[in-house]
Design a protein around this motif. Structure first.
Motif, PDB file in Angstrom:
ATOM      1  N   GLN A 163       0.902  -7.805  27.831  1.00  0.00           N
ATOM      2  CA  GLN A 163       2.004  -6.930  28.191  1.00  0.00           C
ATOM      3  C   GLN A 163       1.774  -6.320  29.571  1.00  0.00           C
ATOM      4  OE1 GLN A 163       2.301  -2.752  26.426  1.00  0.00           O
ATOM      5  NE2 GLN A 163       1.470  -3.865  24.675  1.00  0.00           N
ATOM      6  N   GLY A 164       2.876  -6.071  30.274  1.00  0.00           N
ATOM      7  CA  GLY A 164       2.795  -5.450  31.594  1.00  0.00           C
ATOM      8  C   GLY A 164       2.262  -4.039  31.461  1.00  0.00           C
ATOM      9  N   LEU A 165       1.521  -3.609  32.482  1.00  0.00           N
ATOM     10  CA  LEU A 165       0.931  -2.270  32.416  1.00  0.00           C
ATOM     11  C   LEU A 165       1.481  -1.355  33.503  1.00  0.00           C
ATOM     12  CD1 LEU A 165      -2.816  -3.196  31.717  1.00  0.00           C
ATOM     13  CD2 LEU A 165      -1.043  -2.589  30.085  1.00  0.00           C
ATOM     14  N   ALA A 166       2.651  -1.726  34.031  1.00  0.00           N
ATOM     15  CA  ALA A 166       3.220  -0.903  35.112  1.00  0.00           C
ATOM     16  C   ALA A 166       3.384   0.534  34.656  1.00  0.00           C
ATOM     17  CB  ALA A 166       4.552  -1.486  35.549  1.00  0.00           C
ATOM     18  N   TYR A 167       3.656   0.717  33.367  1.00  0.00           N
ATOM     19  CA  TYR A 167       3.896   2.073  32.876  1.00  0.00           C
ATOM     20  C   TYR A 167       2.672   2.972  32.999  1.00  0.00           C
ATOM     21  CZ  TYR A 167       1.669   0.296  28.606  1.00  0.00           C
ATOM     22  OH  TYR A 167       0.793  -0.263  27.716  1.00  0.00           O
ATOM     23  N   LEU A 168       1.503   2.343  33.073  1.00  0.00           N
ATOM     24  CA  LEU A 168       0.296   3.154  33.223  1.00  0.00           C
ATOM     25  C   LEU A 168       0.185   3.722  34.636  1.00  0.00           C
ATOM     26  CD1 LEU A 168      -2.537   1.206  31.387  1.00  0.00           C
ATOM     27  CD2 LEU A 168      -1.441   3.321  30.717  1.00  0.00           C
ATOM     28  N   PHE A 169       0.742   2.990  35.593  1.00  0.00           N
ATOM     29  CA  PHE A 169       0.565   3.382  36.988  1.00  0.00           C
ATOM     30  C   PHE A 169       1.783   4.112  37.567  1.00  0.00           C
ATOM     31  CE2 PHE A 169      -2.136  -0.365  36.362  1.00  0.00           C
ATOM     32  CZ  PHE A 169      -3.353   0.145  36.778  1.00  0.00           C
ATOM     33  N   SER A 170       2.959   3.838  36.989  1.00  0.00           N
ATOM     34  CA  SER A 170       4.175   4.308  37.651  1.00  0.00           C
ATOM     35  C   SER A 170       4.235   5.828  37.735  1.00  0.00           C
ATOM     36  CB  SER A 170       5.404   3.748  36.945  1.00  0.00           C
ATOM     37  OG  SER A 170       5.401   4.155  35.601  1.00  0.00           O
ATOM     38  N   GLN A 171       3.638   6.511  36.778  1.00  0.00           N
ATOM     39  CA  GLN A 171       3.718   7.973  36.834  1.00  0.00           C
ATOM     40  C   GLN A 171       2.359   8.610  37.044  1.00  0.00           C
ATOM     41  OE1 GLN A 171       6.283   9.918  34.030  1.00  0.00           O
ATOM     42  NE2 GLN A 171       7.428   8.056  33.704  1.00  0.00           N
ATOM     43  N   ASP A 172       1.413   7.832  37.504  1.00  0.00           N
ATOM     44  CA  ASP A 172       0.080   8.390  37.709  1.00  0.00           C
ATOM     45  C   ASP A 172      -0.555   7.707  38.912  1.00  0.00           C
ATOM     46  OD1 ASP A 172      -2.332   9.587  37.538  1.00  0.00           O
ATOM     47  OD2 ASP A 172      -2.805   8.943  35.494  1.00  0.00           O
ATOM     48  N   SER A 173      -0.201   8.212  40.088  1.00  0.00           N
ATOM     49  CA  SER A 173      -0.699   7.566  41.306  1.00  0.00           C
ATOM     50  C   SER A 173      -2.212   7.665  41.414  1.00  0.00           C
ATOM     51  CB  SER A 173      -0.043   8.193  42.535  1.00  0.00           C
ATOM     52  OG  SER A 173      -0.326   9.574  42.559  1.00  0.00           O
ATOM     53  N   GLN A 174      -2.791   8.638  40.721  1.00  0.00           N
ATOM     54  CA  GLN A 174      -4.248   8.795  40.794  1.00  0.00           C
ATOM     55  C   GLN A 174      -4.969   7.593  40.198  1.00  0.00           C
ATOM     56  OE1 GLN A 174      -5.815  11.195  42.407  1.00  0.00           O
ATOM     57  NE2 GLN A 174      -3.796  11.948  42.977  1.00  0.00           N
ATOM     58  N   ARG A 175      -4.345   6.989  39.230  1.00  0.00           N
ATOM     59  CA  ARG A 175      -4.962   5.794  38.628  1.00  0.00           C
ATOM     60  C   ARG A 175      -5.121   4.715  39.682  1.00  0.00           C
ATOM     61  NH1 ARG A 175      -5.361   4.571  33.107  1.00  0.00           N
ATOM     62  NH2 ARG A 175      -4.461   6.188  31.829  1.00  0.00           N
ATOM     63  N   LEU A 176      -4.047   4.500  40.418  1.00  0.00           N
ATOM     64  CA  LEU A 176      -4.095   3.480  41.464  1.00  0.00           C
ATOM     65  C   LEU A 176      -5.163   3.804  42.483  1.00  0.00           C
ATOM     66  CD1 LEU A 176      -0.409   2.649  42.390  1.00  0.00           C
ATOM     67  CD2 LEU A 176      -2.114   1.131  41.425  1.00  0.00           C
ATOM     68  N   GLN A 177      -5.186   5.057  42.884  1.00  0.00           N
ATOM     69  CA  GLN A 177      -6.118   5.440  43.943  1.00  0.00           C
ATOM     70  C   GLN A 177      -7.573   5.378  43.498  1.00  0.00           C
ATOM     71  OE1 GLN A 177      -4.622   9.213  45.273  1.00  0.00           O
ATOM     72  NE2 GLN A 177      -2.647   8.304  45.761  1.00  0.00           N
ATOM     73  N   SER A 178      -7.803   5.456  42.197  1.00  0.00           N
ATOM     74  CA  SER A 178      -9.189   5.458  41.729  1.00  0.00           C
ATOM     75  C   SER A 178      -9.785   4.045  41.698  1.00  0.00           C
ATOM     76  CB  SER A 178      -9.270   6.077  40.327  1.00  0.00           C
ATOM     77  OG  SER A 178      -8.651   5.227  39.388  1.00  0.00           O
ATOM     78  N   LEU A 179      -8.951   3.025  41.918  1.00  0.00           N
ATOM     79  CA  LEU A 179      -9.419   1.643  41.770  1.00  0.00           C
ATOM     80  C   LEU A 179      -9.612   0.961  43.121  1.00  0.00           C
ATOM     81  CD1 LEU A 179      -6.972   0.660  38.906  1.00  0.00           C
ATOM     82  CD2 LEU A 179      -9.405   1.123  38.669  1.00  0.00           C
ATOM     83  N   GLN A 180     -10.543   0.016  43.164  1.00  0.00           N
ATOM     84  CA  GLN A 180     -10.740  -0.772  44.379  1.00  0.00           C
ATOM     85  C   GLN A 180      -9.449  -1.552  44.640  1.00  0.00           C
ATOM     86  OE1 GLN A 180     -13.226  -0.565  46.274  1.00  0.00           O
ATOM     87  NE2 GLN A 180     -14.999   0.047  45.088  1.00  0.00           N
ATOM     88  N   PRO A 181      -8.881  -1.441  45.850  1.00  0.00           N
ATOM     89  CA  PRO A 181      -7.562  -2.044  46.071  1.00  0.00           C
ATOM     90  C   PRO A 181      -7.513  -3.547  45.794  1.00  0.00           C
ATOM     91  CG  PRO A 181      -8.155  -0.607  47.881  1.00  0.00           C
ATOM     92  CD  PRO A 181      -9.369  -0.699  46.996  1.00  0.00           C
ATOM     93  N   ASN A 182      -8.535  -4.307  46.260  1.00  0.00           N
ATOM     94  CA  ASN A 182      -8.392  -5.754  46.066  1.00  0.00           C
ATOM     95  C   ASN A 182      -8.628  -6.169  44.615  1.00  0.00           C
ATOM     96  OD1 ASN A 182     -10.987  -5.075  46.545  1.00  0.00           O
ATOM     97  ND2 ASN A 182     -11.286  -6.434  48.299  1.00  0.00           N
ATOM     98  N   MET A 183      -9.299  -5.327  43.847  1.00  0.00           N
ATOM     99  CA  MET A 183      -9.435  -5.645  42.412  1.00  0.00           C
ATOM    100  C   MET A 183      -8.151  -5.290  41.677  1.00  0.00           C
ATOM    101  SD  MET A 183     -13.096  -4.924  40.902  1.00  0.00           S
ATOM    102  CE  MET A 183     -14.324  -4.356  42.004  1.00  0.00           C
ATOM    103  N   ARG A 184      -7.553  -4.202  42.123  1.00  0.00           N
ATOM    104  CA  ARG A 184      -6.302  -3.753  41.521  1.00  0.00           C
ATOM    105  C   ARG A 184      -5.221  -4.823  41.728  1.00  0.00           C
ATOM    106  NH1 ARG A 184      -5.051   1.288  44.897  1.00  0.00           N
ATOM    107  NH2 ARG A 184      -3.903  -0.093  46.255  1.00  0.00           N
ATOM    108  N   ASP A 185      -5.174  -5.372  42.941  1.00  0.00           N
ATOM    109  CA  ASP A 185      -4.149  -6.363  43.252  1.00  0.00           C
ATOM    110  C   ASP A 185      -4.411  -7.701  42.561  1.00  0.00           C
ATOM    111  OD1 ASP A 185      -3.185  -4.396  44.802  1.00  0.00           O
ATOM    112  OD2 ASP A 185      -3.836  -5.248  46.715  1.00  0.00           O
ATOM    113  N   ALA A 186      -5.656  -7.899  42.117  1.00  0.00           N
ATOM    114  CA  ALA A 186      -6.012  -9.188  41.517  1.00  0.00           C
ATOM    115  C   ALA A 186      -5.242  -9.446  40.226  1.00  0.00           C
ATOM    116  CB  ALA A 186      -7.513  -9.216  41.226  1.00  0.00           C
ATOM    117  N   PHE A 187      -4.755  -8.402  39.616  1.00  0.00           N
ATOM    118  CA  PHE A 187      -4.120  -8.571  38.309  1.00  0.00           C
ATOM    119  C   PHE A 187      -2.601  -8.426  38.366  1.00  0.00           C
ATOM    120  CE2 PHE A 187      -8.509  -7.484  37.504  1.00  0.00           C
ATOM    121  CZ  PHE A 187      -8.854  -8.513  36.654  1.00  0.00           C
ATOM    122  N   LEU A 188      -2.075  -8.608  39.564  1.00  0.00           N
ATOM    123  CA  LEU A 188      -0.620  -8.565  39.706  1.00  0.00           C
ATOM    124  C   LEU A 188      -0.062  -9.974  39.555  1.00  0.00           C
ATOM    125  CD1 LEU A 188      -0.220  -6.290  42.872  1.00  0.00           C
ATOM    126  CD2 LEU A 188       0.020  -5.617  40.489  1.00  0.00           C
TER     127      LEU A 188
END
Lengths: 633, 504
Positions: free
Chosen positions: B206-231
């Protein structure tokens, strides 16, 4: 005077757009409306500010605030240079500038907040949350310095940091209020337009069959008397009014095969239990077993407080089942038919063309099965039980093929092989089939699920190059299949037949443009040096040994030998191996301009790229090539 | 007006009284959940929860959520600070509190809330709905299964839930088989970024956009290129967990203590150092596209796939990269070998340098080999870094889970700072959480390798066309290295095969 006019206009605009905040960073503009501000994180706190006269805590007035940390709003503006300043501009044009670090809350004197409530009254203020409940003049001077601190009558006053009716938050503002306003008016218009162009929803349902509903379907239902029921449900202690349909009513559309009564609900099936999955537009999904959920528990809402909305699951159930922006309902009931991706096989010929899925072929009268085998050029034999369609019978009945035609088969990778229709129809050594099952299992999708093979009680065997895999297209060509041979001699002797040559050309296809006095023609074939590999040493021919051993004897070619090309009519030319060595510009071709060779050249022609830099001395075109001979010095 | 003054006085009185009360209870902050008092865990208990061997060692900030039962929803949180009270009411608080950190400092509880900084608190009151989901199945694979199993079991014991933990070697294949058979899927499972598109196609995740859409801190806490790896098509389908990176290992006995790998010319320097020795300068699996990819990047192929996930096998960088490797081979520097053979030769002292993955670090450490570790070097010919592939592993939630809340909590726990720090330190992985890498205790050169790889590396594309390309190249590169096909011919054939497979 002009400024006053602007001021009046700003006040007017403020009345119209109250509740919006504009965030500006260079060309980047964000407009946060009331509804957007409402979903951002807020905090409630109490704080007291020192004024001009406060020198101790005695007269401090503590106020209650609720608002959004400014750092959350700054997050919308992306990367901001650390030395930037941020200006907060009020509705009446009053502004206050702060260093970025202060508004990020990095300082010790408090976290800046865009308050949406002050003592319970709505509005938009800049205020500060301080852990110790006080923002003192000392804190302010220490943190902001005199340049950014607030003074009243020459005296410091932390209370003066408050900004009322905040409208704009601008990075490195140039002071041009008019430009700011023009852009904000434009943005407000854009938002209005966007509001009018709201995306239409669509809800897909899957189960035994598939279905889809959208606003037009819903409207149709309403016109046919399907009434949405008004229900009130509470979430987080807040009651809301919804127009709903019971979830089971939508599930009924897909829970069984019911062409005549799409809304007949398979109650027993629900009670027996299956998995139902609700998926939101943003990807969130939750499943439940129907045995664990009453049919009366869940509803799908199509409007909320009288306003149409994306479908949304509501009910007196756990919040995890409240799926907003519902996009899909999937009932894991037995499907009408498996929906595995279907591979399609294409057929064409003079009588037309058609495609068939493997399922259709399996159901057809041409489906046969039996043992068959093929032997690779390296000598490995593979024997299996194959199932597929009788190629001869199918092509005769569906394509009108006759024994004098040629059957051309094309694979997914472009590999081509021709068969004589006579051979395809000849049952004496077994039946040629287009096989898509092996030992009871479908042939793997990768690289391709269809191959040609011959089956029969005696387990007929064919050469590997005749058992074509990854078949995609079968063509019947109303031209007689004419076999031919090319003789090769040298340190070994061998004869390649039409199939072998075609196989080699498919694998190592080269094209050259041959320029004659009259025409420029494109020939397709195989480089001569590759054919020399069959006879240039006494031990190794192509594909007859481990891949690590090269069949082409480049060392011998480099030493130099003669290659004589004989035509059927006795014409011959001699070329040097030194100039043919890995020279892809000299071919033995079997096709000209995409078609078979003309009768004067057929079956094979020695041809070359007229514009190639490296051409053997004395080379000429040799039509109707029959024999290539190596002569050592 | 009178009423307002009275109200303010009462509020002030309450604030002062509460502050005084708080001062007396300062040493042990009080926790309340839906009106029920909870005990504040002590250092020993927290050390146990996060598997810290030395209970005396200061523990990294841990998720604030670990102070409370698992919550399905949180309606509000009140934090009593020194002189004020903080009331938080917002959407998705139950998710966000996993990104708030707490720490015990001299027995005091300090809560760090994104955007609000560190707040020493006297008491916390939380109101919401406790999570009723109690059972979950999780599939794990690859290295560290034992460590994760132990960590997950501690999570289960701490929160009173039951986890069914299975090790499944080939999770995508098993998922597909279960989907076809309509068998119940696991709720959470390990996934490699390169397998993700296939799983999305099969509707297994299942898509996990809902975890990030209202919590920008989650995105910022992750390594950007690892975060993008799962898009996949811009939608996150897994939560990044850790990554392995391609890197170079050098046998110090052969190469010398002072050998440094900075650019490709150092490979010739290495060969010169070996002199007349029988050892090869370097070896790696040159037959694999996976090991060709850094060289493709080094010669300018960026991105690897076209915008519609097309494969341009005839991109100039491909032939340049292959020619470069052939030159290394022809000059006697490179011995193309598959992984096991290459590793054996390296350990036997017959190869001075290998390119392998960071997953090999623990093995070399166990062997106590004197191994130098380097990030992939600069390509001075191409004017770019040979960019390592970051093999990203994530955690996905099944599209058919019945326990979405517990699934998220398990992922939140595995992604928290102390768990990431400990697991990645033990297994020599690059943690997805940025802060965890800063806190990890690693050999200095490995820390440098990880940081440089994060700067220059990239995750493999999630598109299936990469898999087709890899499969075709597995044969084609062998032909090239065996001299059976010229580079030009090989790439022409490969392009045809890839295109045919893609069109199919």
């Amino acid at each position: 005077m002009r400024k006053w006019l602007w001021f009046g206009f700003l006040l007017l605009l403020g009345c119209c757009l109250f509740g919006e905040v504009f965030l500006v960073h260079g060309d980047r503009w964000f407009v946060l409306e009331d509804s957007q501000l409402a979903v951002l994180p807020t905090l409630s706190f109490s704080v007291a500010f020192h004024g001009v006269t406060n020198t101790s805590d005695e007269n401090l007035e503590t106020e209650n605030w609720r608002g959004i940390p400014l750092s959350v709003l700054l997050g919308f503006l992306g990367t901001i240079p650390p030395d930037a300043t941020i200006t907060l501009i009020a509705q009446d044009g009053f502004s206050r500038e702060f260093p970025l670090g202060v508004l990020r809350g990095a300082g010790s004197f408090g976290t800046p907040v865009l308050a949406l409530e002050r003592e319970g009254e709505p509005g938009q203020w800049l205020t500060f949350f301080a852990q110790d409940g006080q923002v003192t003049n000392e804190d302010m001077l220490q943190e902001l310095g005199e340049a950014f601190s607030s003074f009243h009558g020459g005296q410091p006053s932390a209370r003066g940091l408050l900004v009322k009716d905040v409208r704009y938050l601008v990075v490195n503002w140039d002071g041009d209020l008019e430009a700011l306003h023009e852009q904000s008016t434009h943005s407000a218009q854009m938002i209005e337009q966007q509001g009018e162009e709201k995306e239409e929803w669509s809800l897909s349902l899957s189960g035994a069959v598939d279905a889809r509903i959208d606003p037009s379907v819903l409207q149709e239902w309403k016109e046919r008397g399907v009434h949405l029921e008004e229900r009130v449900f509470a979430r987080k202690s807040t009651e809301r009014r919804y127009d709903v349909l019971p979830l089971w009513m939508l599930v009924a559309m897909v829970d069984d095969l019911h062409d005549e009564h799409p809304f007949s609900f398979a109650q027993q099936l629900w009670e027996d239990g299956y998995l139902l999955t609700l998926t939101a537009q943003d990807g969130y999904a939750v499943s439940f077993s129907t045995t664990e959920m009453s049919t009366q528990a869940l509803f799908v809402a199509f409007s909320e407080e009288g306003e149409p909305t994306w479908p949304k699951v509501v009910g007196e159930v756990s919040g995890k089942f409240w799926v907003s922006h519902l996009q899909e309902i999937d009932a894991q009931v037995p499907r009408a038919q498996e929906d595995a991706p279907s591979f399609t096989l294409a057929f064409s010929g003079p009588s037309g063309s058609f495609s068939r899925t493997l399922e259709q072929l399996r159901e057809s009268e041409f489906f046969v099965e039996g043992p068959g085998s093929y032997t690779t050029s390296a000598g490995t034999r593979y024997t299996n039980h194959y199932a597929g369609v009788d190629m001869g019978a199918l092509l005769v009945q569906q394509m009108g093929m006759t024994a004098s035609d040629t059957v051309e088969i094309i694979a997914l990778d472009g590999y081509e092989m021709s068969y004589s229709a006579e051979e395809i129809l000849d049952q004496s050594s077994g039946t040629w089939i287009l096989a898509f099952e092996r030992d009871g299992m479908p042939l793997p999708q990768d690289p391709g699920p269809v191959r040609t093979v011959r089956i029969g009680e005696a387990t007929p065997n064919v050469d590997g190059h005749n058992s074509l895999k990854m078949v995609k297209r079968v063509q019947v060509i109303p031209v007689a299949y004419r076999p031919f041979q090319l003789q090769l001699s040298g340190l070994m002797q061998t004869t390649l037949d039409r199939d072998q040559l075609q196989s080699g050309i498919s694998c190592h296809r080269q094209r050259v443009v041959y320029q004659s006095k009259e025409n420029s023609d494109t020939y397709t074939g195989i480089a001569v040096w590759r054919l020399l590999a069959f006879v240039d040493d006494p031990a190794y021919a192509p594909h007859r040994q481990d891949e690590a051993i090269l069949s082409y004897n480049q060392e011998l070619a480099a030493k130099g030998y003669s290659v004589i090309f004989h035509a059927v009519d006795g014409y011959q030319i001699t070329l040097s191996s030194l100039e043919l060595d890995r020279n892809d510009a000299v071919l033995v071709a079997n096709a000209k301009n995409g078609s078979d060779l003309e009768s004067g050249e057929w079956p094979l022609v020695l041809v070359f790229d007229s514009s190639a830099e490296r051409l053997p001395e004395g080379i000429k075109k040799v039509k109707q090539l029959a024999h290539i001979e190596i002569v050592l010095p | 007006m009178m009423y307002k003054r009275m109200y303010r006085s009462v509020f002030l009185l309450c604030t002062v009284s509460l502050a005084m009360l708080g001062a007396t209870a300062w040493a042990s902050a009080e926790l309340w959940c839906n009106g029920q008092p909870l005990a504040l865990p002590n250092q020993n208990e927290l050390s146990w929860l996060f598997g810290q061997p030395d209970p005396e060692e200061a523990i990294a900030p841990f998720p604030f959520a670990c102070l409370f039962p698992l919550m399905e929803e949180i309606h509000e949180i009140v934090l009593q600070l020194e002189g004020s009270q903080l009331l938080l009411q917002e959407e998705n608080l139950a998710e966000k509190v996993w990104n708030w950190s707490a720490c015990l400092s001299s027995g005091k509880l300090v809560v760090s809330i994104p955007t609000l900084g560190e707040n020493p608190v006297q008491w916390v009151r939380l109101e919401g709905i406790a999570c009723t989901e109690k059972e979950l199945e999780i599939w794990l694979s690859r290295e560290g299964v034992l460590e994760l199993r132990e960590q997950l079991q501690r999570f289960a014991d701490w929160f009173g839930v039951s986890l069914h933990i299975l090790e499944i070697p080939d999770i995508p294949a098993r998922l597909q088989a279960y989907l076809r058979a309509q068998e119940p899927l696991p709720d959470v499972f390990h996934v490699e970024s390169s397998q993700l598109e296939e799983l999305v196609d099969f509707q297994a995740v299942q898509g996990l956009a809902y975890l990030f859409s209202q919590d920008s801190q989650r995105l910022q806490s992750l390594q950007p290129n690892m975060r993008d790896a799962f898009l996949v098509n811009g939608v996150p389908y897994a939560y990044p967990f850790y990554a392995d990176t391609q890197m170079a290992f050098v046998n110090r006995e052969l190469a010398g203590r002072d050998f440094v790998l900075q650019d490709e010319t150092d490979l010739w320097e290495l060969a010169a150092r070996l002199g007349s020795s029988d050892a090869w300068a370097c070896s790696w699996n040159a037959y694999s596209l996976y090991w060709l990819v850094p060289f493709l990047r080094g010669f300018g192929m960026d991105p690897l796939l076209g915008c519609t996930n097309t494969v341009d096998v005839q991109h100039p960088a491909v032939s340049q990269a292959i020619d470069f490797l052939l030159a290394l081979r022809d000059q006697g520097l490179l011995l193309p070998e598959e992984r096991d053979a290459m590793t054996s030769l390296f350990c036997a002292g017959e190869v001075a340098l290998i390119l392998s993955g960071s997953y090999m670090v623990p093995q070399f450490e166990r062997l106590e080999m004197e191994v130098g570790m380097f990030a992939l070097p600069w390509n001075s010919r191409g004017g770019r870094w040979f960019s390592p592939v970051l093999d990203c592993k994530g955690l996905a939630i099944s599209a058919r889970t019945k326990v979405p809340v517990l699934s998220r909590r398990v992922i939140d726990f595995l992604s928290c700072l102390p768990v990431q720090q400990r697991f990645c330190e033990q297994l020599r992985k690059i943690p997805a959480r940025r802060e965890a890498l800063d806190r990890m205790s690693l050999p200095g050169e490995l820390q440098q390798v990880f940081r440089k790889s994060l700067r220059t590396g990239f995750p493999l594309p999630t598109a299936s066309s990469y898999g087709i390309w890899k499969s075709v190249f597995w044969k084609i590169l062998r032909f090239v290295f065996a001299g059976q096909m010229s580079v030009t011919q090989a790439l022409q054939s490969a392009q045809q095969l890839v295109d045919a497979n893609l069109s199919y």
